[in-house]
Design a protein around this motif. Sequence first.
Motif, PDB file in Angstrom:
ATOM      1  N   MET A 148       1.561  15.421   2.552  1.00 48.63           N
ATOM      2  CA  MET A 148       2.728  14.653   3.002  1.00 48.63           C
ATOM      3  C   MET A 148       2.335  13.219   3.335  1.00 48.63           C
ATOM      4  SD  MET A 148       5.950  14.536   3.592  1.00 48.63           S
ATOM      5  CE  MET A 148       7.091  13.497   4.477  1.00 48.63           C
ATOM      6  N   PHE A 149       1.300  13.089   4.129  1.00 48.71           N
ATOM      7  CA  PHE A 149       0.853  11.749   4.512  1.00 48.71           C
ATOM      8  C   PHE A 149       0.339  10.956   3.313  1.00 48.71           C
ATOM      9  CE2 PHE A 149      -0.281   8.494   7.326  1.00 48.71           C
ATOM     10  CZ  PHE A 149      -1.538   8.036   7.003  1.00 48.71           C
ATOM     11  N   ARG A 150      -0.349  11.672   2.403  1.00 54.54           N
ATOM     12  CA  ARG A 150      -0.891  11.012   1.202  1.00 54.54           C
ATOM     13  C   ARG A 150       0.227  10.461   0.325  1.00 54.54           C
ATOM     14  NH1 ARG A 150      -6.333  12.218  -1.115  1.00 54.54           N
ATOM     15  NH2 ARG A 150      -5.382  11.838  -3.125  1.00 54.54           N
ATOM     16  N   SER A 151       1.322  11.220   0.179  1.00 56.57           N
ATOM     17  CA  SER A 151       2.412  10.754  -0.686  1.00 56.57           C
ATOM     18  C   SER A 151       3.129   9.558  -0.055  1.00 56.57           C
ATOM     19  CB  SER A 151       3.403  11.891  -0.948  1.00 56.57           C
ATOM     20  OG  SER A 151       3.968  12.329   0.261  1.00 56.57           O
ATOM     21  N   LEU A 152       3.207   9.553   1.252  1.00 58.25           N
ATOM     22  CA  LEU A 152       3.802   8.401   1.944  1.00 58.25           C
ATOM     23  C   LEU A 152       2.960   7.148   1.712  1.00 58.25           C
ATOM     24  CD1 LEU A 152       5.112   9.612   5.418  1.00 58.25           C
ATOM     25  CD2 LEU A 152       6.400   8.520   3.602  1.00 58.25           C
ATOM     26  N   LEU A 153       1.651   7.336   1.769  1.00 55.52           N
ATOM     27  CA  LEU A 153       0.726   6.223   1.558  1.00 55.52           C
ATOM     28  C   LEU A 153       0.875   5.680   0.137  1.00 55.52           C
ATOM     29  CD1 LEU A 153      -1.374   5.229   3.692  1.00 55.52           C
ATOM     30  CD2 LEU A 153      -3.112   6.222   2.218  1.00 55.52           C
ATOM     31  N   LEU A 154       1.010   6.609  -0.816  1.00 54.72           N
ATOM     32  CA  LEU A 154       1.184   6.234  -2.223  1.00 54.72           C
ATOM     33  C   LEU A 154       2.486   5.451  -2.395  1.00 54.72           C
ATOM     34  CD1 LEU A 154      -0.551   6.967  -4.765  1.00 54.72           C
ATOM     35  CD2 LEU A 154       1.287   8.557  -5.335  1.00 54.72           C
ATOM     36  N   LEU A 155       3.549   5.929  -1.765  1.00 55.34           N
ATOM     37  CA  LEU A 155       4.855   5.270  -1.839  1.00 55.34           C
ATOM     38  C   LEU A 155       4.763   3.856  -1.270  1.00 55.34           C
ATOM     39  CD1 LEU A 155       7.848   5.969  -2.599  1.00 55.34           C
ATOM     40  CD2 LEU A 155       8.210   6.340  -0.169  1.00 55.34           C
ATOM     41  N   ALA A 156       4.101   3.723  -0.145  1.00 55.66           N
ATOM     42  CA  ALA A 156       3.931   2.405   0.475  1.00 55.66           C
ATOM     43  C   ALA A 156       3.169   1.470  -0.456  1.00 55.66           C
ATOM     44  CB  ALA A 156       3.192   2.557   1.801  1.00 55.66           C
ATOM     45  N   ALA A 157       2.150   2.013  -1.125  1.00 51.15           N
ATOM     46  CA  ALA A 157       1.348   1.202  -2.049  1.00 51.15           C
ATOM     47  C   ALA A 157       2.214   0.719  -3.213  1.00 51.15           C
ATOM     48  CB  ALA A 157       0.165   2.016  -2.566  1.00 51.15           C
ATOM     49  N   VAL A 158       3.058   1.606  -3.752  1.00 48.45           N
ATOM     50  CA  VAL A 158       3.937   1.242  -4.875  1.00 48.45           C
ATOM     51  C   VAL A 158       4.907   0.151  -4.440  1.00 48.45           C
ATOM     52  CG1 VAL A 158       5.821   2.089  -6.326  1.00 48.45           C
ATOM     53  CG2 VAL A 158       3.735   3.451  -6.073  1.00 48.45           C
ATOM     54  N   ILE A 159       5.480   0.283  -3.238  1.00 46.11           N
ATOM     55  CA  ILE A 159       6.432  -0.712  -2.734  1.00 46.11           C
ATOM     56  C   ILE A 159       5.757  -2.079  -2.600  1.00 46.11           C
ATOM     57  CG2 ILE A 159       7.755  -1.403  -0.687  1.00 46.11           C
ATOM     58  CD1 ILE A 159       8.398   1.647  -0.368  1.00 46.11           C
ATOM     59  N   VAL A 160       4.542  -2.076  -2.079  1.00 46.17           N
ATOM     60  CA  VAL A 160       3.811  -3.337  -1.912  1.00 46.17           C
ATOM     61  C   VAL A 160       3.535  -3.972  -3.264  1.00 46.17           C
ATOM     62  CG1 VAL A 160       1.594  -4.308  -1.221  1.00 46.17           C
ATOM     63  CG2 VAL A 160       2.811  -2.778   0.324  1.00 46.17           C
ATOM     64  N   ILE A 161       3.158  -3.156  -4.258  1.00 44.31           N
ATOM     65  CA  ILE A 161       2.855  -3.693  -5.592  1.00 44.31           C
ATOM     66  C   ILE A 161       4.113  -4.292  -6.217  1.00 44.31           C
ATOM     67  CG2 ILE A 161       2.256  -3.013  -7.958  1.00 44.31           C
ATOM     68  CD1 ILE A 161       0.288  -0.945  -6.594  1.00 44.31           C
ATOM     69  N   VAL A 162       5.228  -3.570  -6.136  1.00 45.03           N
ATOM     70  CA  VAL A 162       6.494  -4.062  -6.708  1.00 45.03           C
ATOM     71  C   VAL A 162       6.896  -5.359  -6.030  1.00 45.03           C
ATOM     72  CG1 VAL A 162       8.968  -3.584  -6.865  1.00 45.03           C
ATOM     73  CG2 VAL A 162       7.312  -1.812  -7.478  1.00 45.03           C
ATOM     74  N   TRP A 163       6.789  -5.398  -4.705  1.00 52.58           N
ATOM     75  CA  TRP A 163       7.145  -6.592  -3.941  1.00 52.58           C
ATOM     76  C   TRP A 163       6.284  -7.772  -4.350  1.00 52.58           C
ATOM     77  CZ3 TRP A 163       3.829  -8.982  -0.306  1.00 52.58           C
ATOM     78  CH2 TRP A 163       4.425 -10.019   0.422  1.00 52.58           C
ATOM     79  N   PHE A 164       4.981  -7.486  -4.539  1.00 52.65           N
ATOM     80  CA  PHE A 164       4.038  -8.548  -4.890  1.00 52.65           C
ATOM     81  C   PHE A 164       4.345  -9.106  -6.276  1.00 52.65           C
ATOM     82  CE2 PHE A 164       0.290 -10.836  -3.955  1.00 52.65           C
ATOM     83  CZ  PHE A 164      -0.409 -10.997  -5.132  1.00 52.65           C
ATOM     84  N   VAL A 165       4.621  -8.220  -7.230  1.00 50.16           N
ATOM     85  CA  VAL A 165       4.907  -8.649  -8.607  1.00 50.16           C
ATOM     86  C   VAL A 165       6.176  -9.495  -8.638  1.00 50.16           C
ATOM     87  CG1 VAL A 165       5.654  -7.803 -10.871  1.00 50.16           C
ATOM     88  CG2 VAL A 165       3.664  -6.779  -9.762  1.00 50.16           C
ATOM     89  N   GLN A 166       7.196  -9.058  -7.910  1.00 47.32           N
ATOM     90  CA  GLN A 166       8.454  -9.812  -7.917  1.00 47.32           C
ATOM     91  C   GLN A 166       8.287 -11.173  -7.256  1.00 47.32           C
ATOM     92  OE1 GLN A 166      11.653  -7.374  -6.453  1.00 47.32           O
ATOM     93  NE2 GLN A 166      12.009  -6.656  -8.519  1.00 47.32           N
ATOM     94  N   ARG A 167       7.466 -11.226  -6.218  1.00 49.05           N
ATOM     95  CA  ARG A 167       7.220 -12.493  -5.538  1.00 49.05           C
ATOM     96  C   ARG A 167       6.533 -13.463  -6.481  1.00 49.05           C
ATOM     97  NH1 ARG A 167       3.833 -13.993  -0.297  1.00 49.05           N
ATOM     98  NH2 ARG A 167       2.261 -13.950  -1.898  1.00 49.05           N
ATOM     99  N   GLN A 168       5.563 -12.944  -7.257  1.00 52.58           N
ATOM    100  CA  GLN A 168       4.845 -13.780  -8.219  1.00 52.58           C
ATOM    101  C   GLN A 168       5.798 -14.282  -9.305  1.00 52.58           C
ATOM    102  OE1 GLN A 168       0.907 -13.411  -9.347  1.00 52.58           O
ATOM    103  NE2 GLN A 168       0.821 -14.073  -7.236  1.00 52.58           N
ATOM    104  N   ARG A 169       6.682 -13.391  -9.733  1.00 48.31           N
ATOM    105  CA  ARG A 169       7.630 -13.749 -10.780  1.00 48.31           C
ATOM    106  C   ARG A 169       8.561 -14.870 -10.291  1.00 48.31           C
ATOM    107  NH1 ARG A 169      10.297  -8.512 -13.152  1.00 48.31           N
ATOM    108  NH2 ARG A 169       8.207  -7.852 -13.641  1.00 48.31           N
ATOM    109  N   ASN A 170       9.048 -14.741  -9.072  1.00 46.66           N
ATOM    110  CA  ASN A 170       9.931 -15.761  -8.497  1.00 46.66           C
ATOM    111  C   ASN A 170       9.210 -17.096  -8.371  1.00 46.66           C
ATOM    112  OD1 ASN A 170      12.063 -14.067  -8.312  1.00 46.66           O
ATOM    113  ND2 ASN A 170      11.782 -13.570  -6.162  1.00 46.66           N
ATOM    114  N   ALA A 171       7.960 -17.062  -7.943  1.00 41.64           N
ATOM    115  CA  ALA A 171       7.188 -18.290  -7.778  1.00 41.64           C
ATOM    116  C   ALA A 171       7.016 -18.985  -9.112  1.00 41.64           C
ATOM    117  CB  ALA A 171       5.822 -17.958  -7.181  1.00 41.64           C
TER     118      ALA A 171
END
Length: 83
Positions: A1-24
């Motif tokens: 359970m905790f591992r999947s939450l960690l994975l989800l958080a990692a995916v969210i951070v990656i998506v956020w980072f990619v979109q931020r780069q795209r906007n810049a």
Amino acid sequence: MFRSLLLLAAVIVIVWFVQRQRNARRQEGRQSSASDKAPGRIQDMVRCTECGIHLPEHEAVQAEGKTFCSTAHRDAWQQREQR
Ligand SMILES: [Zn+2]
């Protein structure tokens, strides 16, 4: 359970980072090469049904599937159409 939450958080951070780069990158393009982005801008222009002036779509007033440069011209056109 905790591992999947960690994975989800990692995916969210990656998506956020990619979109931020795209906007810049998009903002950089706007500043440095305005002529390259011209076709995209022309698509955003609309024509006032009343006076024929061209203006950016986000500034236009929409009514009954028509576009106008101002509420005054929308009202003038609607009044003429009703007669
Ligand atoms: Zn107008």
